[in-house]
Design a protein around this motif. Structure first.
Motif, PDB file in Angstrom:
ATOM      1  N   VAL A 453       0.847  -1.182   0.000  1.00 33.86           N
ATOM      2  CA  VAL A 453       0.000   0.000   0.000  1.00 33.86           C
ATOM      3  C   VAL A 453       0.887   1.239   0.000  1.00 33.86           C
ATOM      4  O   VAL A 453       1.986   1.247   0.558  1.00 33.86           O
ATOM      5  CB  VAL A 453      -0.948   0.032   1.224  1.00 33.86           C
ATOM      6  CG1 VAL A 453      -1.914  -1.130   1.183  1.00 33.86           C
ATOM      7  CG2 VAL A 453      -0.154   0.050   2.528  1.00 33.86           C
ATOM      8  N   LEU A 454       0.414   2.275  -0.645  1.00 29.99           N
ATOM      9  CA  LEU A 454       1.076   3.576  -0.627  1.00 29.99           C
ATOM     10  C   LEU A 454       0.247   4.498   0.249  1.00 29.99           C
ATOM     11  O   LEU A 454      -0.904   4.812  -0.067  1.00 29.99           O
ATOM     12  CB  LEU A 454       1.198   4.133  -2.040  1.00 29.99           C
ATOM     13  CG  LEU A 454       1.967   5.446  -2.192  1.00 29.99           C
ATOM     14  CD1 LEU A 454       3.427   5.270  -1.801  1.00 29.99           C
ATOM     15  CD2 LEU A 454       1.853   5.977  -3.621  1.00 29.99           C
ATOM     16  N   ARG A 455       0.861   4.904   1.360  1.00 27.82           N
ATOM     17  CA  ARG A 455       0.140   5.753   2.293  1.00 27.82           C
ATOM     18  C   ARG A 455       0.060   7.184   1.772  1.00 27.82           C
ATOM     19  O   ARG A 455       0.795   7.583   0.864  1.00 27.82           O
ATOM     20  CB  ARG A 455       0.804   5.706   3.663  1.00 27.82           C
ATOM     21  CG  ARG A 455       0.833   4.287   4.264  1.00 27.82           C
ATOM     22  CD  ARG A 455       1.507   4.286   5.609  1.00 27.82           C
ATOM     23  NE  ARG A 455       0.721   5.028   6.583  1.00 27.82           N
ATOM     24  CZ  ARG A 455      -0.232   4.505   7.360  1.00 27.82           C
ATOM     25  NH1 ARG A 455      -0.512   3.203   7.247  1.00 27.82           N
ATOM     26  NH2 ARG A 455      -0.882   5.235   8.224  1.00 27.82           N
ATOM     27  N   LYS A 456      -0.812   7.961   2.355  1.00 27.03           N
ATOM     28  CA  LYS A 456      -1.060   9.313   1.881  1.00 27.03           C
ATOM     29  C   LYS A 456       0.196  10.173   1.929  1.00 27.03           C
ATOM     30  O   LYS A 456       0.449  11.006   1.053  1.00 27.03           O
ATOM     31  CB  LYS A 456      -2.172   9.942   2.724  1.00 27.03           C
ATOM     32  CG  LYS A 456      -2.663  11.280   2.196  1.00 27.03           C
ATOM     33  CD  LYS A 456      -3.853  11.775   3.011  1.00 27.03           C
ATOM     34  CE  LYS A 456      -4.384  13.084   2.457  1.00 27.03           C
ATOM     35  NZ  LYS A 456      -5.569  13.576   3.243  1.00 27.03           N
ATOM     36  N   GLU A 457       1.047   9.931   2.931  1.00 26.46           N
ATOM     37  CA  GLU A 457       2.264  10.725   3.068  1.00 26.46           C
ATOM     38  C   GLU A 457       3.408  10.222   2.207  1.00 26.46           C
ATOM     39  O   GLU A 457       4.503  10.774   2.214  1.00 26.46           O
ATOM     40  CB  GLU A 457       2.710  10.758   4.535  1.00 26.46           C
ATOM     41  CG  GLU A 457       2.988   9.385   5.132  1.00 26.46           C
ATOM     42  CD  GLU A 457       1.756   8.733   5.735  1.00 26.46           C
ATOM     43  OE1 GLU A 457       1.914   7.812   6.550  1.00 26.46           O
ATOM     44  OE2 GLU A 457       0.641   9.174   5.388  1.00 26.46           O
ATOM     45  N   PRO A 486       8.769   9.314  -2.442  1.00 26.24           N
ATOM     46  CA  PRO A 486       7.323   9.231  -2.179  1.00 26.24           C
ATOM     47  C   PRO A 486       6.445   9.249  -3.424  1.00 26.24           C
ATOM     48  O   PRO A 486       5.250   8.939  -3.340  1.00 26.24           O
ATOM     49  CB  PRO A 486       7.064  10.472  -1.323  1.00 26.24           C
ATOM     50  CG  PRO A 486       8.146  11.428  -1.697  1.00 26.24           C
ATOM     51  CD  PRO A 486       9.339  10.593  -1.983  1.00 26.24           C
ATOM     52  N   ASP A 487       7.022   9.597  -4.602  1.00 30.67           N
ATOM     53  CA  ASP A 487       6.194   9.708  -5.808  1.00 30.67           C
ATOM     54  C   ASP A 487       6.107   8.364  -6.542  1.00 30.67           C
ATOM     55  O   ASP A 487       6.356   8.272  -7.749  1.00 30.67           O
ATOM     56  CB  ASP A 487       6.737  10.791  -6.735  1.00 30.67           C
ATOM     57  CG  ASP A 487       8.149  10.516  -7.214  1.00 30.67           C
ATOM     58  OD1 ASP A 487       8.918   9.872  -6.462  1.00 30.67           O
ATOM     59  OD2 ASP A 487       8.498  10.918  -8.342  1.00 30.67           O
ATOM     60  N   ALA A 498      10.192  -7.703  -6.395  1.00 30.59           N
ATOM     61  CA  ALA A 498       9.233  -6.639  -6.672  1.00 30.59           C
ATOM     62  C   ALA A 498      10.001  -5.357  -6.966  1.00 30.59           C
ATOM     63  O   ALA A 498      11.162  -5.201  -6.581  1.00 30.59           O
ATOM     64  CB  ALA A 498       8.286  -6.438  -5.493  1.00 30.59           C
ATOM     65  N   CYS A 499       9.343  -4.427  -7.676  1.00 32.60           N
ATOM     66  CA  CYS A 499       9.951  -3.152  -8.023  1.00 32.60           C
ATOM     67  C   CYS A 499       8.923  -2.042  -7.891  1.00 32.60           C
ATOM     68  O   CYS A 499       7.737  -2.241  -8.175  1.00 32.60           O
ATOM     69  CB  CYS A 499      10.485  -3.153  -9.458  1.00 32.60           C
ATOM     70  SG  CYS A 499      11.872  -4.283  -9.753  1.00 32.60           S
ATOM     71  N   ALA A 500       9.405  -0.883  -7.489  1.00 27.01           N
ATOM     72  CA  ALA A 500       8.581   0.328  -7.451  1.00 27.01           C
ATOM     73  C   ALA A 500       9.125   1.304  -8.489  1.00 27.01           C
ATOM     74  O   ALA A 500      10.325   1.583  -8.522  1.00 27.01           O
ATOM     75  CB  ALA A 500       8.604   0.953  -6.067  1.00 27.01           C
ATOM     76  N   ARG A 501       8.240   1.831  -9.333  1.00 22.81           N
ATOM     77  CA  ARG A 501       8.614   2.820 -10.347  1.00 22.81           C
ATOM     78  C   ARG A 501       8.068   4.177  -9.925  1.00 22.81           C
ATOM     79  O   ARG A 501       6.888   4.301  -9.585  1.00 22.81           O
ATOM     80  CB  ARG A 501       8.054   2.416 -11.710  1.00 22.81           C
ATOM     81  CG  ARG A 501       8.347   3.408 -12.830  1.00 22.81           C
ATOM     82  CD  ARG A 501       7.779   2.895 -14.156  1.00 22.81           C
ATOM     83  NE  ARG A 501       6.336   2.710 -14.119  1.00 22.81           N
ATOM     84  CZ  ARG A 501       5.443   3.667 -14.330  1.00 22.81           C
ATOM     85  NH1 ARG A 501       5.847   4.915 -14.586  1.00 22.81           N
ATOM     86  NH2 ARG A 501       4.155   3.405 -14.275  1.00 22.81           N
ATOM     87  N   THR A 502       8.915   5.179  -9.939  1.00 29.47           N
ATOM     88  CA  THR A 502       8.481   6.509  -9.543  1.00 29.47           C
ATOM     89  C   THR A 502       7.932   7.258 -10.750  1.00 29.47           C
ATOM     90  O   THR A 502       8.100   6.847 -11.896  1.00 29.47           O
ATOM     91  CB  THR A 502       9.640   7.319  -8.940  1.00 29.47           C
ATOM     92  OG1 THR A 502      10.577   7.647  -9.984  1.00 29.47           O
ATOM     93  CG2 THR A 502      10.345   6.520  -7.849  1.00 29.47           C
ATOM     94  N   SER A 503       7.292   8.379 -10.481  1.00 27.46           N
ATOM     95  CA  SER A 503       6.721   9.169 -11.566  1.00 27.46           C
ATOM     96  C   SER A 503       7.802   9.761 -12.464  1.00 27.46           C
ATOM     97  O   SER A 503       7.530  10.130 -13.611  1.00 27.46           O
ATOM     98  CB  SER A 503       5.859  10.305 -10.984  1.00 27.46           C
ATOM     99  OG  SER A 503       6.655  11.158 -10.160  1.00 27.46           O
ATOM    100  N   GLN A 504       9.055   9.820 -11.976  1.00 31.17           N
ATOM    101  CA  GLN A 504      10.170  10.302 -12.781  1.00 31.17           C
ATOM    102  C   GLN A 504      10.848   9.185 -13.566  1.00 31.17           C
ATOM    103  O   GLN A 504      11.821   9.433 -14.285  1.00 31.17           O
ATOM    104  CB  GLN A 504      11.196  10.991 -11.870  1.00 31.17           C
ATOM    105  CG  GLN A 504      10.639  12.174 -11.098  1.00 31.17           C
ATOM    106  CD  GLN A 504      10.115  13.253 -12.021  1.00 31.17           C
ATOM    107  OE1 GLN A 504      10.766  13.662 -12.978  1.00 31.17           O
ATOM    108  NE2 GLN A 504       8.908  13.736 -11.726  1.00 31.17           N
TER     109      GLN A 504
END
Length: 588
Positions: A453-457, A486-487, A498-504
């Motif tokens: 989950v991605l929290r609001k902060e 955080p983006d 697993a991998c997380a991709r940022t908006s950049q």
């Protein structure tokens, strides 16, 4: 065969052959007749004019007495043995091996039926119609090294003619007719980027380029020679003709330029990208197809109006088994239109409608459908207990979750490896709120046995088979993945990593593979998420068992990890902790 007065006739009939005896035949297109022999000629016609697959063809064979006299041909016919027993189709594929396929076989075993010659009345025409599927299923005469049905999955052009052969008589032949197979090419690029779509299935990866051609690699057979090692290869049945692709249950399916769906399944002798050749057309679909959505058990296509049509798992959609056969799609009952999201677990699936309603179907032994009972259903069932509008759904192997528009999280199914937290029951038959992960969540991700989950902060928290450190492979307590900006735009979860991709477009990954690849004398990578160096402006990433492939906004594709089966697409068996760029054409 000598004529006998009384015999018993046993014949193997092609099921869809229709025998027509008429005084005049209005054929479309007209048969291509060969030269008459004794006033009798044979013709062959094919339709359609521009088939995609050999299975699209239908044939018509016409025998015509061109004279004003009765013609007697030296056949030996009875009630079951007709002139088709003496007729065969000659087929030459790609200018190579010649096959002759009889339209009917027969065995005379006892003296029961009278035989007689073939009598053609003045100007009479006899016509037989049949499907090319039936021809492809017949054994060639004499038997060839390669079955005709297998050869037809690899052909792009064939030559055909009909022959009527009787003992002590000249062979009567039709003219040769030819057909080329294939889809029409796309009229304009399907994306601005070179890489339009990237998909992965187990050890196999495919890239759909902007020209509409899928290039696939992976699944090199054990013991393969250098010429067989995997590198990106174009799938020629779909070359410059696909607009959307997806994997499911050993098949790569594509929405094509004719707004239809064509699937390529694995050849019987192995499983590799060079053997994704057996074509199947998906029939029964409506117009206005948009994109393929598929999982382990289900393969589906969404229409422009948001209707979902599926095939492959339900018993009524299973094909008869021949490599040239068609599969039939069915609309998912009860969903209607306005489906905006579909997710797949191991043997279940869920759909979200524009209204926010969530419905699930498939296996339900541990509550995967959230319907309140453990009963399986191929009809989508509404999930019980969510109690509000849903903006996103996700699925793991045996569970599903929904994120409401107010930021609250609800999950159902089996709490495998702690993915649903330590306060969840082993099997939840209805949706239950997950307060341990917060009530103001921004985004939600899941796959296999991991939930994030991605929290609001901006904090990214995961549980289940996180494997964020060497000492903890799974956890029932949420783990905050420190170091990730955080983006976060997307989280992709594979079976081990697993991998997380940022908006950049930066990529941060965690899991087991890089630690497992480390040699005994090498320093192991640090715990927690690590940024993938050598990549920028990542557009998407797909994760298989022990390997990654990523596409950038510029259109390049790179793979890294375990390449022992050709998964890295570099044409050799290797492992690499760093991304290796692949050379894939953009415009062909």
């Amino acid at each position: 065969m000598q004529m006998r007065s009384i015999v018993q006739c046993t014949a193997l009939l092609i099921p869809t052959v229709l025998l027509i005896c008429v005084d005049s035949v209005q054929a479309s297109p007209e048969p291509l007749f060969g030269s008459p022999v004794g006033g009798v000629r044979l013709g062959l016609s094919l339709e359609p004019e521009h088939p995609v697959l050999p299975s699209d063809l239908s044939l018509s064979v016409t025998l015509h007495n061109t004279t004003n006299q009765i013609k007697t041909l030296p056949a030996s016919l009875c009630g079951q043995i007709t002139w088709l027993a003496y007729t065969q189709i000659a087929i030459r594929s790609n200018g190579g091996k010649l096959y002759r396929v009889p339209l009917r076989s027969m065995i005379d075993t006892a003296d029961l039926h009278q035989h007689g010659p073939l009598l053609l009345q003045p100007h009479q025409k006899l016509e037989a119609k049949l499907s090319f599927i039936d021809i492809g299923q017949q054994y060639p005469q004499p038997d060839g090294e390669v079955p005709l049905s297998a050869l037809l999955t690899q052909t792009r052009q064939i030559e055909l003619w009909a022959e009527l052969s009787m003992e002590h008589s000249r062979t009567i032949s039709s003219q040769v007719t030819r057909r080329s197979f294939g889809l029409k090419p796309i009229e304009k690029p399907i994306s601005a980027s070179c890489a339009a779509q990237l998909v992965t299935s187990h050890y196999l990866t495919c890239l759909l380029n902007r020209a509409g051609t899928p290039y696939c690699w992976g699944e090199t057979d054990p013991g393969a020679g250098p010429e067989e090692l995997s590198y990106p290869r174009a799938l020629r049945w779909l070359a410059q003709s696909a607009t959307s692709i997806g994997f499911g249950n050993g098949r790569l399916c594509a929405v094509t330029t004719d707004r239809d769906v064509l699937c390529l399944s694995e050849a019987s002798e192995g499983v590799s990208s060079r053997k994704l050749t057996n074509p199947h057309r998906i029939t029964g679909l409506p117009s206005g197809l948009s994109r393929i959505v598929s999982g382990t058990a289900d393969q589906c296509v969404l229409t422009d109006a948001g209707a979902l049509w599926c095939w492959g798992r339900m018993p009524q959609t299973i094909p008869p088994g021949d490599v040239l056969s068609a599969w039939r799609a069915q609309p998912m009952p009860g969903l209607g239109q306005d489906v905006v999201e579909v997710v797949f677990g191991w043997q279940h699936a869920c759909a979200r409608k524009r209204s926010g309603e969530v419905l699930c179907w498939g296996d339900n032994k541990v509550g995967q459908l959230g319907s309140g009972t453990p009963d399986a259903s191929e009809t989508p069932k509404a999930v019980i207990g969510i109690g509000g509008e849903v903006k996103k759904i996700v699925a793991g192997n045996l569970f599903s979750c929904a994120l409401r528009t107010d930021g609250k999280l609800f999950c159902w199914g089996k709490n495998e490896y702690g993915a649903l937290g330590k306060y969840s029951a082993p099997a939840q038959l209805t949706a239950t709120e997950r307060t341990d992960l917060g009530t103001d969540l921004r985004d939600l991700f899941a796959g296999h046995d991991q939930l994030c989950v991605l929290r609001k902060e901006g904090q990214l928290q995961c549980l289940g088979t996180v494997a964020a450190s060497e000492s903890v492979l799974s956890t029932q307590t949420p783990v905050t993945l420190d170091g990730i900006p955080p983006d976060v735009a997307e989280v992709t979860i594979g079976p081990r990593d697993a991998c997380a991709r940022t908006s950049q477009g930066a990529l941060w990954c965690w899991g087991q593979t890089l630690r497992a690849m480390t040699k005994p004398d090498e320093k192991k990578p640090p715990d927690g998420p690590q940024r993938v160096t050598g990549l920028s402006s990542v557009q998407s990433v797909h994760i298989g068992p022990g390997f990654w492939c990523a596409a950038t906004q510029a259109g390049s594709v790179s793979c890294w990890g375990d390449g022992s089966g050709g998964q890295l697409g570099k044409g050799r068996i290797m492992m690499s902790a760093k991304p290796l760029r692949l050379d894939i054409p953009c415009d062909k």
